[in-house]
Scaffold this motif. Structure first.
Motif, PDB file in Angstrom:
ATOM      1  N   ASP A 179      39.393 -38.418  15.281  1.00  0.00           N
ATOM      2  CA  ASP A 179      39.834 -37.592  14.161  1.00  0.00           C
ATOM      3  C   ASP A 179      39.117 -38.001  12.876  1.00  0.00           C
ATOM      4  OD1 ASP A 179      41.558 -36.315  15.846  1.00  0.00           O
ATOM      5  OD2 ASP A 179      43.360 -37.361  15.146  1.00  0.00           O
ATOM      6  N   LYS A 180      38.821 -37.020  12.070  1.00  0.00           N
ATOM      7  CA  LYS A 180      38.215 -37.305  10.765  1.00  0.00           C
ATOM      8  C   LYS A 180      38.705 -36.276   9.757  1.00  0.00           C
ATOM      9  CE  LYS A 180      34.846 -35.159  13.419  1.00  0.00           C
ATOM     10  NZ  LYS A 180      34.504 -35.405  14.840  1.00  0.00           N
ATOM     11  N   TYR A 181      38.753 -36.720   8.515  1.00  0.00           N
ATOM     12  CA  TYR A 181      39.229 -35.881   7.433  1.00  0.00           C
ATOM     13  C   TYR A 181      38.292 -36.022   6.242  1.00  0.00           C
ATOM     14  CZ  TYR A 181      43.641 -35.950  10.046  1.00  0.00           C
ATOM     15  OH  TYR A 181      44.595 -35.847  11.037  1.00  0.00           O
ATOM     16  N   LEU A 182      38.296 -34.989   5.404  1.00  0.00           N
ATOM     17  CA  LEU A 182      37.565 -35.037   4.142  1.00  0.00           C
ATOM     18  C   LEU A 182      38.528 -34.656   3.035  1.00  0.00           C
ATOM     19  CD1 LEU A 182      35.011 -35.165   2.345  1.00  0.00           C
ATOM     20  CD2 LEU A 182      34.658 -32.731   2.872  1.00  0.00           C
ATOM     21  N   ILE A 183      38.651 -35.536   2.046  1.00  0.00           N
ATOM     22  CA  ILE A 183      39.368 -35.189   0.823  1.00  0.00           C
ATOM     23  C   ILE A 183      38.360 -35.248  -0.308  1.00  0.00           C
ATOM     24  CG2 ILE A 183      41.576 -35.972   1.744  1.00  0.00           C
ATOM     25  CD1 ILE A 183      41.384 -38.455   0.018  1.00  0.00           C
ATOM     26  N   ALA A 184      38.473 -34.324  -1.270  1.00  0.00           N
ATOM     27  CA  ALA A 184      37.395 -34.161  -2.247  1.00  0.00           C
ATOM     28  C   ALA A 184      37.931 -33.832  -3.625  1.00  0.00           C
ATOM     29  CB  ALA A 184      36.435 -33.058  -1.785  1.00  0.00           C
ATOM     30  N   HIS A 185      37.198 -34.284  -4.613  1.00  0.00           N
ATOM     31  CA  HIS A 185      37.490 -33.951  -6.015  1.00  0.00           C
ATOM     32  C   HIS A 185      36.852 -32.613  -6.337  1.00  0.00           C
ATOM     33  CE1 HIS A 185      37.566 -34.221 -10.392  1.00  0.00           C
ATOM     34  NE2 HIS A 185      38.464 -35.176 -10.262  1.00  0.00           N
ATOM     35  N   PRO A 186      37.527 -31.757  -7.130  1.00  0.00           N
ATOM     36  CA  PRO A 186      36.986 -30.413  -7.389  1.00  0.00           C
ATOM     37  C   PRO A 186      35.727 -30.366  -8.248  1.00  0.00           C
ATOM     38  CG  PRO A 186      39.010 -30.771  -8.632  1.00  0.00           C
ATOM     39  CD  PRO A 186      38.886 -31.912  -7.675  1.00  0.00           C
ATOM     40  N   GLU A 187      35.216 -31.505  -8.687  1.00  0.00           N
ATOM     41  CA  GLU A 187      33.904 -31.520  -9.346  1.00  0.00           C
ATOM     42  C   GLU A 187      32.766 -31.466  -8.330  1.00  0.00           C
ATOM     43  OE1 GLU A 187      33.485 -34.735 -12.151  1.00  0.00           O
ATOM     44  OE2 GLU A 187      35.506 -34.439 -12.930  1.00  0.00           O
ATOM     45  N   SER A 188      33.079 -31.538  -7.054  1.00  0.00           N
ATOM     46  CA  SER A 188      32.067 -31.508  -6.001  1.00  0.00           C
ATOM     47  C   SER A 188      31.564 -30.079  -5.787  1.00  0.00           C
ATOM     48  CB  SER A 188      32.654 -32.052  -4.698  1.00  0.00           C
ATOM     49  OG  SER A 188      33.189 -33.345  -4.871  1.00  0.00           O
ATOM     50  N   VAL A 199      41.728 -30.849  -1.476  1.00  0.00           N
ATOM     51  CA  VAL A 199      40.972 -30.864  -2.732  1.00  0.00           C
ATOM     52  C   VAL A 199      41.959 -31.152  -3.844  1.00  0.00           C
ATOM     53  CG1 VAL A 199      39.572 -29.521  -4.348  1.00  0.00           C
ATOM     54  CG2 VAL A 199      39.273 -29.206  -1.874  1.00  0.00           C
ATOM     55  N   GLY A 200      41.676 -32.155  -4.656  1.00  0.00           N
ATOM     56  CA  GLY A 200      42.610 -32.478  -5.726  1.00  0.00           C
ATOM     57  C   GLY A 200      42.073 -33.535  -6.663  1.00  0.00           C
ATOM     58  N   SER A 201      42.897 -33.862  -7.629  1.00  0.00           N
ATOM     59  CA  SER A 201      42.543 -34.830  -8.662  1.00  0.00           C
ATOM     60  C   SER A 201      42.417 -36.231  -8.071  1.00  0.00           C
ATOM     61  CB  SER A 201      43.611 -34.829  -9.753  1.00  0.00           C
ATOM     62  OG  SER A 201      44.824 -35.355  -9.241  1.00  0.00           O
ATOM     63  N   THR A 202      41.975 -37.158  -8.909  1.00  0.00           N
ATOM     64  CA  THR A 202      41.874 -38.552  -8.481  1.00  0.00           C
ATOM     65  C   THR A 202      43.229 -39.069  -8.013  1.00  0.00           C
ATOM     66  OG1 THR A 202      40.179 -38.797 -10.192  1.00  0.00           O
ATOM     67  CG2 THR A 202      40.998 -40.806  -9.168  1.00  0.00           C
ATOM     68  N   ASN A 207      47.366 -40.140  -3.776  1.00  0.00           N
ATOM     69  CA  ASN A 207      48.684 -39.833  -3.204  1.00  0.00           C
ATOM     70  C   ASN A 207      48.566 -39.281  -1.779  1.00  0.00           C
ATOM     71  OD1 ASN A 207      50.046 -40.675  -5.508  1.00  0.00           O
ATOM     72  ND2 ASN A 207      50.019 -38.639  -6.434  1.00  0.00           N
ATOM     73  N   TRP A 208      47.505 -38.524  -1.507  1.00  0.00           N
ATOM     74  CA  TRP A 208      47.272 -38.019  -0.151  1.00  0.00           C
ATOM     75  C   TRP A 208      47.098 -39.195   0.819  1.00  0.00           C
ATOM     76  CZ3 TRP A 208      43.926 -38.141   3.942  1.00  0.00           C
ATOM     77  CH2 TRP A 208      43.954 -37.072   4.839  1.00  0.00           C
ATOM     78  N   ILE A 209      46.323 -40.180   0.393  1.00  0.00           N
ATOM     79  CA  ILE A 209      46.101 -41.368   1.217  1.00  0.00           C
ATOM     80  C   ILE A 209      47.423 -42.105   1.436  1.00  0.00           C
ATOM     81  CG2 ILE A 209      45.081 -43.689   1.188  1.00  0.00           C
ATOM     82  CD1 ILE A 209      43.029 -41.634   1.959  1.00  0.00           C
ATOM     83  N   LYS A 210      48.189 -42.291   0.376  1.00  0.00           N
ATOM     84  CA  LYS A 210      49.462 -43.019   0.498  1.00  0.00           C
ATOM     85  C   LYS A 210      50.407 -42.330   1.473  1.00  0.00           C
ATOM     86  CE  LYS A 210      49.444 -45.050  -4.173  1.00  0.00           C
ATOM     87  NZ  LYS A 210      50.090 -45.013  -5.516  1.00  0.00           N
ATOM     88  N   ALA A 211      50.383 -40.989   1.475  1.00  0.00           N
ATOM     89  CA  ALA A 211      51.320 -40.228   2.299  1.00  0.00           C
ATOM     90  C   ALA A 211      50.799 -39.936   3.702  1.00  0.00           C
ATOM     91  CB  ALA A 211      51.650 -38.907   1.592  1.00  0.00           C
ATOM     92  N   TYR A 212      49.561 -40.326   4.008  1.00  0.00           N
ATOM     93  CA  TYR A 212      48.942 -39.972   5.295  1.00  0.00           C
ATOM     94  C   TYR A 212      49.757 -40.526   6.466  1.00  0.00           C
ATOM     95  CZ  TYR A 212      45.569 -39.898   9.128  1.00  0.00           C
ATOM     96  OH  TYR A 212      44.961 -39.706  10.324  1.00  0.00           O
ATOM     97  N   GLN A 213      50.062 -39.643   7.435  1.00  0.00           N
ATOM     98  CA  GLN A 213      50.851 -40.045   8.601  1.00  0.00           C
ATOM     99  C   GLN A 213      50.144 -39.726   9.917  1.00  0.00           C
ATOM    100  OE1 GLN A 213      53.782 -41.716   8.493  1.00  0.00           O
ATOM    101  NE2 GLN A 213      53.550 -41.792   6.267  1.00  0.00           N
ATOM    102  N   TYR A 230      38.927 -48.600  -4.033  1.00  0.00           N
ATOM    103  CA  TYR A 230      39.650 -49.868  -4.184  1.00  0.00           C
ATOM    104  C   TYR A 230      41.149 -49.626  -4.153  1.00  0.00           C
ATOM    105  CZ  TYR A 230      41.987 -53.521  -6.926  1.00  0.00           C
ATOM    106  OH  TYR A 230      42.870 -54.466  -7.396  1.00  0.00           O
ATOM    107  N   ASN A 231      41.613 -48.646  -4.924  1.00  0.00           N
ATOM    108  CA  ASN A 231      43.049 -48.343  -4.994  1.00  0.00           C
ATOM    109  C   ASN A 231      43.557 -47.781  -3.678  1.00  0.00           C
ATOM    110  OD1 ASN A 231      41.537 -47.516  -7.699  1.00  0.00           O
ATOM    111  ND2 ASN A 231      43.472 -48.505  -8.251  1.00  0.00           N
ATOM    112  N   MET A 232      42.732 -46.948  -3.021  1.00  0.00           N
ATOM    113  CA  MET A 232      43.132 -46.377  -1.741  1.00  0.00           C
ATOM    114  C   MET A 232      43.267 -47.450  -0.664  1.00  0.00           C
ATOM    115  SD  MET A 232      40.805 -42.917  -1.653  1.00  0.00           S
ATOM    116  CE  MET A 232      41.240 -41.476  -2.654  1.00  0.00           C
ATOM    117  N   ARG A 233      42.308 -48.343  -0.606  1.00  0.00           N
ATOM    118  CA  ARG A 233      42.350 -49.394   0.412  1.00  0.00           C
ATOM    119  C   ARG A 233      43.450 -50.400   0.125  1.00  0.00           C
ATOM    120  NH1 ARG A 233      35.787 -49.550   0.236  1.00  0.00           N
ATOM    121  NH2 ARG A 233      35.435 -47.967   1.863  1.00  0.00           N
TER     122      ARG A 233
END
Length: 304
Positions: A179-188, A199-202, A207-213, A230-233
């Motif tokens: 499985d793989k996922y892509l999350i992206a900032h809308p400046e991309s 797609v969302g803010s920093t 928060n997406w990472i924190k809530a990942y199940q 750093y914050n995500m890890r």
């Protein structure tokens, strides 16, 4: 006793974030700066962020650790040309991304961040308004695509996010068997955003990472500046979190301006040395404050 408050954006180095009283994205730091009871605000970020803090808290001394910490969205925008562009759409509301200079903000009706841009523009369209959007072309293109808007767009890009590309992502995805996922900032760029799972803010991505199940063995690619990893890890050490590549094999996309916030530079700023944001006139700050306050009042109502 002089009260010094240090703010740091998620895109600064971990050691800089550890020196800060508050770490956050543009919206969080703007709100914090407005209410900070500080004699000196040290803003470990880039110049437009420090200008915003000064506009919102004009009685504080606001100091940027390195005078060269700018943003390509600012340097690619000629304010005189922007004024002419805005005047060519007299019946439109001018919505500007917060990644813009104080002079740019003063030509705006609303300021938005990547966290609230969707909701604010939807609110304006619900009121029957027509909108022009600046300065980020990629963000505006995504909004037009996602919601069927036809907003005229200014043409500047974030030099960091604009490097992410669809071909490199497809190659990276092909190398992952599970499985793989892509999350992206809308400046991309739009081809990257249309292939993203989120797609969302920093802060939204964090928060997406924190809530990942999902599957803990999945690979999560992140299309934004590498500081937030750093914050995500830190939040989810159990996950395989990687920066999205900008070309084959390269996971090395940093904002050079954010990285100018070194330990030594921040320490000097905390001692009162650095670029003081003292060059904005009262009129400039008043003109820029109005669209920022509109955004903050909307956000406080909407997100409470």
């Amino acid at each position: 006793m002089t009260r010094v408050v240090t703010l740091a954006h998620y895109y600064t180095q971990p050691e800089i974030q550890q020196m800060a009283d508050k770490v956050g994205d543009s919206l969080e730091l703007s709100l914090y700066a407005r209410e900070a009871e500080a004699d000196i605000i040290v803003f470990a970020g880039v110049r437009f962020m420090a200008e915003t803090a000064k506009i919102l808290n004009p009685n504080a001394r606001v100091i940027l650790p390195d005078a060269q910490s700018t943003c390509s969205l600012v340097t690619q925008t000629d304010v005189a040309a922007l004024r002419r562009w805005r005047e060519s759409y007299p019946d439109h509301v001018h919505v500007s991304y917060i990644n813009s200079s104080a002079e740019h903000k003063a030509l705006s009706d609303w300021i938005v961040t990547s966290r609230n841009v969707d909701d604010i523009i939807a609110h304006l369209y619900e009121q029957g308004q027509q909108v022009i959007f600046s300065p980020d072309r990629n963000m505006g293109a995504y909004l037009n695509f996602q919601y069927g808007y036809d907003m005229p767009l200014w043409s500047a890009v974030c030099e960091v996010h604009d490097k992410f590309n669809e071909a490199a992502l497809k190659e990276a995805f092909a190398a992952v068997t599970g499985d793989k996922y892509l999350i992206a900032h809308p400046e991309s760029p739009l081809p990257v955003l249309t292939g993203a799972d989120y797609v969302g803010s920093t802060s939204g991505m964090l928060n997406w990472i924190k809530a990942y199940q999902g599957d803990a063995a999945a690979v999560i690619f992140v299309a934004t500046e590498d500081g937030i990893l750093y914050n995500m890890r830190l939040a989810r050490p159990d996950l395989d979190i990687r920066q999205a590549p900008i070309y084959a094999g390269c996971q090395c996309n940093s904002c050079p301006y954010m990285k100018m916030n070194t330990i030594e530079a921040v320490k000097r700023a905390q001692a009162g040395q650095g670029l003081e944001i003292d060059y904005l006139t009262a009129e400039q700050m008043d003109d820029a404050r109005l669209p920022i306050e509109r955004m903050l009042e909307f956000s406080q109502r909407y997100y409470q």
